[in-house]
Design an enzyme around this catalytic site. Structure first.
Site, PDB file in Angstrom:
ATOM      1  N   ARG A  72       0.845  -1.208   0.000  1.00 55.71           N
ATOM      2  CA  ARG A  72       0.000   0.000   0.000  1.00 55.71           C
ATOM      3  C   ARG A  72       0.874   1.251   0.000  1.00 55.71           C
ATOM      4  NH1 ARG A  72      -4.823   0.350  -1.465  1.00 55.71           N
ATOM      5  NH2 ARG A  72      -5.465  -1.367  -0.108  1.00 55.71           N
ATOM      6  N   ARG A  94       1.231  -6.496  -9.680  1.00 50.91           N
ATOM      7  CA  ARG A  94       1.616  -5.909  -8.387  1.00 50.91           C
ATOM      8  C   ARG A  94       1.804  -6.964  -7.300  1.00 50.91           C
ATOM      9  NH1 ARG A  94      -3.568  -2.873  -5.581  1.00 50.91           N
ATOM     10  NH2 ARG A  94      -5.053  -4.582  -5.782  1.00 50.91           N
ATOM     11  N   HIS A 163      -0.192   3.467 -10.389  1.00 49.75           N
ATOM     12  CA  HIS A 163      -1.156   3.906  -9.361  1.00 49.75           C
ATOM     13  C   HIS A 163      -0.430   4.753  -8.297  1.00 49.75           C
ATOM     14  CE1 HIS A 163      -4.295   3.474  -6.302  1.00 49.75           C
ATOM     15  NE2 HIS A 163      -5.002   2.639  -7.045  1.00 49.75           N
ATOM     16  N   ASP A 203     -12.965   9.141  -6.018  1.00 47.28           N
ATOM     17  CA  ASP A 203     -12.504   7.988  -6.791  1.00 47.28           C
ATOM     18  C   ASP A 203     -12.942   8.261  -8.227  1.00 47.28           C
ATOM     19  OD1 ASP A 203     -11.609   5.589  -7.683  1.00 47.28           O
ATOM     20  OD2 ASP A 203     -12.805   4.347  -6.337  1.00 47.28           O
ATOM     21  N   GLU A 262      -3.109   8.873 -10.930  1.00 44.12           N
ATOM     22  CA  GLU A 262      -2.676   7.666 -11.624  1.00 44.12           C
ATOM     23  C   GLU A 262      -2.718   7.813 -13.146  1.00 44.12           C
ATOM     24  OE1 GLU A 262      -5.258   4.559 -10.029  1.00 44.12           O
ATOM     25  OE2 GLU A 262      -5.511   5.764  -8.242  1.00 44.12           O
TER      26      GLU A 262
HETATM   27  O1  TA6 Z   1      -7.454   3.689  -8.417  1.00 42.76           O
HETATM   28  C1  TA6 Z   1      -8.483   3.862  -7.526  1.00 42.76           C
HETATM   29  C2  TA6 Z   1      -8.904   2.529  -6.983  1.00 42.76           C
HETATM   30  O2  TA6 Z   1      -9.276   1.663  -8.031  1.00 42.76           O
HETATM   31  C3  TA6 Z   1     -10.024   2.739  -5.966  1.00 42.76           C
HETATM   32  O3  TA6 Z   1     -11.285   2.334  -6.426  1.00 42.76           O
HETATM   33  C4  TA6 Z   1      -9.548   2.045  -4.717  1.00 42.76           C
HETATM   34  O4  TA6 Z   1     -10.147   0.858  -4.469  1.00 42.76           O
HETATM   35  C5  TA6 Z   1      -8.038   1.976  -4.950  1.00 42.76           C
HETATM   36  O5  TA6 Z   1      -7.815   1.913  -6.309  1.00 42.76           O
HETATM   37  C6  TA6 Z   1      -7.231   0.965  -4.187  1.00 42.76           C
HETATM   38  O6  TA6 Z   1      -7.422  -0.334  -4.645  1.00 42.76           O
HETATM   39  P1  TA6 Z   1      -6.738  -1.550  -3.891  1.00 42.76           P
HETATM   40  O7  TA6 Z   1      -7.122  -2.773  -4.681  1.00 42.76           O
HETATM   41  O8  TA6 Z   1      -5.260  -1.301  -3.910  1.00 42.76           O
HETATM   42  O9  TA6 Z   1      -7.279  -1.553  -2.502  1.00 42.76           O
END
Ligand code: TA6
Length: 292
Positions: A72, A94, A163, A203, A262
């Site tokens: 994260r 990832r 991301h 989002d 992103e």
């Molecule tokens: O890029 C935004 C997003 O797709 C959100 O909807 C949110 O869920 C985030 O990414 C994080 O996703 P993750 O799968 O890393 O928890």
């Protein structure tokens, strides 16, 4: 997490060493222009800090380094799709172990190249032969290129995202501009004046963002210019307080100091013929904010 304080397991050059964190190999760069850390798990840039500046990237203090879930923070590589279009969410790159292919350095900085190719495991999830190359340039600025090459005999379609979790001083003092006139949020189309302050969960998929999006951070007194190429959209995400409290790998107040901007291909609609390649990139330059 200060990756540079962990014991060194191997030395690759004057500027590059490797350490091990809970079984994950981390490449550390310590150059006169900048420091950085890159995890081979995920091909994941964890930190990029030009000398004398705050880190460009936010990394969660609660990130899970077990190798079972994506890390994260930093720059997760979402590929070959973005979001929940298939499982696993945001693709498998990832969560895969990448290989270090090459490293080069000179007085301006360091270039590290990682690679991921199809394997029996990836073929089970996505039945295509591919080569994914991640080139990370660590200089006074940051540049990340994700190159997909179709090594199969048939065409395939890709989506994905770099991301990026930007590190900021205070979300209440941040503003994003150059986002273009439309965005999609919760599957609905919205019009936009191209800028946003973040005051709640966002989002958003900005579908007409300019090639360079700007994040103005009054707390750290810097303007970050995020130049994206090979993308179809720019996603802006902040989970805000409620979501954040329910995420095991984010501290409850961490939404205050991060914002994802992103470089994204939000639908899996970029077609690559055999031997064809596509580059998705993002580069970040920071400039001190002129005093008011
Ligand atoms: O890029 C935004 C997003 O797709 C959100 O909807 C949110 O869920 C985030 O990414 C994080 O996703 P993750 O799968 O890393 O928890």
């Amino acid at each position: 997490m200060d990756f540079h304080s962990l014991p060194t397991t191997s030395v690759l050059s004057d500027a590059i060493t490797i350490c091990d964190h809970q079984g994950i190999k981390i490449i550390r760069i310590n150059h006169t222009k900048a420091t950085a850390a890159i995890s081979l798990f995920g091909g994941h840039l964890l930190s990029f800090k030009p000398k004398g500046q705050e880190d460009f990237l936010w990394m969660s203090q609660n990130a899970d380094y077990s190798g079972k879930v994506a890390l994260r923070g930093g720059i997760p590589v979402c590929w070959p799709w973005f979001g929940k279009q298939a499982s696993p969410s945001h693709g498998f790159a990832r969560n895969s172990i990448w290989t270090l292919k090459q490293h080069r350095e000179n007085e301006n900085g360091v270039i590290v190249t990682l690679e991921l190719s199809d394997s029996p495991e990836t073929q089970k999830i996505w039945p295509h032969a591919f080569r994914l190359t991640l080139q990370i340039e660590i200089t006074e600025t940051l540049s990340v290129q994700l190159i997909t090459t179709n090594t199969d005999t048939k065409p395939f379609k890709i989506g994905g995202a770099l991301h990026t979790y930007l590190n900021l001083g205070d979300i209440h003092q941040a503003q994003v501009t150059e986002l273009g006139e439309t965005f999609i949020e919760k599957n609905e189309q919205h019009s936009s004046n191209g800028m946003t302050n973040i005051t709640q969960e966002v989002d958003r998929i900005y579908t007409q963002a300019l090639p360079t999006v700007q994040m103005h951070d009054k707390h750290f007194k810097r303007n970050m210019m995020i130049k994206n190429q090979g993308n179809t959209s720019v996603v802006v995400w902040n989970p805000w307080s409620e979501l954040c409290q329910n995420m095991a790998d984010m501290a409850a107040d961490s939404y205050l100091t991060m914002l994802c901007i992103e470089s994204c291909i939000h639908e899996q609609n970029v077609t690559l013929e055999p031997n064809q390649a596509h580059t998705l990139s993002t580069s970040i330059i920071s400039k001190a904010m002129p005093s008011e």
